[in-house]
Design a protein around this motif. Structure first.
Motif, short mmCIF file in Angstrom:
data_model
loop_
_atom_site.label_atom_id
_atom_site.label_comp_id
_atom_site.label_asym_id
_atom_site.label_seq_id
_atom_site.Cartn_x
_atom_site.Cartn_y
_atom_site.Cartn_z
N LEU A 106 0.81 -1.32 0.11
CA LEU A 106 0.09 0.04 0.28
C LEU A 106 1.05 1.15 -0.01
O LEU A 106 0.55 2.25 -0.69
N LEU A 107 1.92 1.13 0.56
CA LEU A 107 3.17 2.40 0.84
C LEU A 107 3.32 2.53 -0.79
O LEU A 107 3.59 3.63 -1.13
N GLY A 108 3.83 1.59 -1.71
CA GLY A 108 4.28 1.70 -2.79
C GLY A 108 2.93 2.38 -3.78
O GLY A 108 3.22 3.18 -4.53
N ILE A 109 1.79 1.79 -3.75
CA ILE A 109 0.61 2.36 -4.48
C ILE A 109 0.42 3.60 -4.13
O ILE A 109 0.25 4.47 -5.14
N GLY A 110 0.52 4.02 -2.90
CA GLY A 110 0.25 5.28 -2.45
C GLY A 110 1.22 6.21 -2.90
O GLY A 110 1.01 7.65 -3.56
N LEU A 123 -3.43 7.35 0.86
CA LEU A 123 -3.09 5.66 0.95
C LEU A 123 -1.65 5.67 1.57
O LEU A 123 -1.47 4.71 2.26
N LEU A 124 -0.77 6.74 1.37
CA LEU A 124 0.66 6.53 2.02
C LEU A 124 0.44 7.01 3.42
O LEU A 124 1.11 6.30 4.10
N ALA A 127 -0.81 3.83 5.06
CA ALA A 127 0.13 2.78 5.24
C ALA A 127 1.03 3.07 6.20
O ALA A 127 1.56 2.08 7.25
N ALA A 128 1.64 4.22 6.27
CA ALA A 128 2.32 4.67 7.34
C ALA A 128 1.89 4.63 8.71
O ALA A 128 2.66 4.13 9.72
N ALA A 129 0.66 5.06 9.11
CA ALA A 129 -0.11 5.05 10.14
C ALA A 129 -0.24 3.47 10.34
O ALA A 129 -0.11 3.12 11.77
N GLY A 130 -0.43 2.57 9.48
CA GLY A 130 -0.73 1.27 9.86
C GLY A 130 0.45 0.46 10.58
O GLY A 130 0.19 -0.18 11.36
N PHE A 131 1.80 1.03 10.57
CA PHE A 131 2.80 0.46 10.90
C PHE A 131 2.82 0.65 12.50
O PHE A 131 3.55 0.11 13.38
N PHE A 209 0.42 14.71 10.87
CA PHE A 209 -1.03 14.07 10.50
C PHE A 209 -1.22 12.70 11.07
O PHE A 209 -2.40 12.57 11.17
N LEU A 210 -0.31 11.82 11.21
CA LEU A 210 -0.83 10.42 11.51
C LEU A 210 -1.42 10.26 12.52
O LEU A 210 -2.35 9.58 12.77
#
Length: 391
Positions: A106-110, A123-124, A127-131, A209-210
């Motif tokens: 998702l990081l790459g797609i974003g 999306l970026l 993905a970052a917040a997901g970690f 933002f996260l």
């Protein structure tokens, strides 16, 4: 009547939680698209400009979008992201490595979306917040609540100007004139170069933002743990509605009043995003769940479910379609079409996407972007077509 097929591995009962979640996700996708039209069509969204287009009807529509949509539907999508994480965790600890691989993809797609298609990518950040979300996977409820409270405090303080956690600093190149010129008249390479600079700022501002999405991720995680979507619970959603509606009326009401009178208080937008938007999200979430407790409404709103199951594909397609309509390298309608045109356009595009989603899912298990995401996560192409009966 177009009826979406049952998703793979979904409950067969009409009240199955996946069907309800998909419908809510589809509604959130439409709400986000409605707000994004302010960003696709002009600099009004990015720079917070109001009364950009002439005419009273344009102004009333803009006020309605900013009051009833802005800040609410990204919050709903964030809540659903955390809920989806909780559902994945039902497979046990083995789900965590797979979840992290999903985040990397998702990081790459974003990153590709933000640089090559549209700067307003979310999306970026997700993905970052997901970690950051992942370590809370199997923590006790008290720890998750404490994390949500911490991130809510950081987010609210940032909106209200008490602190700035970002590292981007000032950007002399980021002016209204340069923004307008790039997206209104620039060639595709010029737009990509500018979007890469915007992407760099977004990454540097992650710490600011996260927290905005993380506290909602964590509330969604708790909702998934306690199976709030597993079966109709009228009393729960009435309590949520009773708690959220006054807050939404107060903080969104202040913003609407200041917006319409032209005498906005310095904190009006901050309160709208920090408190009003999330409160309004819970109002919508409660109303949707009360409505979807009835089988006939699940059937009537089923096309939202198909669009929601293909949310990534539809989100990316919205960006591609709208940048080709508005940007200078496309049809070049940047800054020319008011909300009397762009809002019906958004509804028409979404309606076509919903119909396409229903038809696509009759033959395929995932949307095209979802299939790519899933295949890259597993490191091999995944079955796309539905298995034939008896095969």
């Amino acid at each position: 009547m177009l009826t979406p097929p049952t998703p793979p591995d979904a409950p067969t009962a009409p009240e199955g939680r996946l069907a309800v979640i998909d419908i809510v996700r589809g509604v959130a996708l439409l709400g986000i698209f409605t707000v994004n039209m302010l960003f696709f069509s002009s600099p009004a969204g990015y720079f917070g400009l109001t009364r950009t287009w002439p005419g009273e009807l344009n102004w009333w529509l803009e006020a309605a979008v900013r009051t009833f949509f802005q800040g609410a539907f990204y919050a709903l999508f964030s809540f659903l992201f955390g809920l989806g994480f909780a559902l994945q965790l039902r497979r046990g600890r083995a789900a965590l490595p797979r979840f992290r691989r999903r985040l990397l993809v998702l990081l790459g797609i974003g990153a590709l979306h933000a640089s090559l298609i549209w700067y307003g990518d979310i999306l970026l950040s997700y993905a970052a917040a997901g970690f950051v979300l992942a370590p809370f996977a199997f923590r006790r409820t008290g720890v998750v609540i404490a994390g949500a409270a911490l991130f809510f405090t950081l987010s609210s303080g940032s909106y209200l100007g008490f602190w700035d956690l970002g590292f981007a600093g000032r950007a002399p190149w980021l002016t209204l004139a340069a923004f307008d010129r790039t997206f209104g008249e620039g060639t595709y390479p010029e737009v990509v170069a500018y979007q890469l600079r915007l992407l760099g700022r977004e990454v540097l501002n992650f710490p600011s933002f996260l927290p905005t999405v993380l506290w909602l991720f964590l509330l969604g995680l708790l909702a998934g743990r306690h199976e709030v979507f597993a079966r109709p619970n009228r009393r729960l959603w009435l309590w949520v509605l009773a708690a959220a509606l006054p807050l939404a009326l107060i903080f969104k009401g202040f913003y609407a009043t200041w917006l319409l009178t032209g005498t906005r208080h310095p904190f009006s937008l901050a309160f709208s995003f920090a408190l009003g938007g999330p409160a309004l999200m819970f109002v919508y979430l409660a109303l949707l769940n009360l409505l979807l407790a009835r089988a006939r409404w699940r059937q009537r709103l089923g096309f939202f479910g198909a669009a929601g199951r293909m949310a990534l594909s539809n989100y990316l397609a919205q960006s591609l379609i709208c940048t080709l309509i508005f940007n200078g390298y496309g049809l070049g309608y940047w800054g020319e079409l008011g909300l009397t045109v762009t809002l019906p356009l958004a509804l028409a595009i979404f309606a076509l996407q919903a119909v396409f989603s229903v038809l696509w899912l009759r033959h395929f298990r995932f949307g095209p972007a979802e299939w790519v995401w899933r295949s890259l996560t597993y490191g091999a192409p995944q079955p796309l077509r539905h298995a034939r009966a008896g095969s």
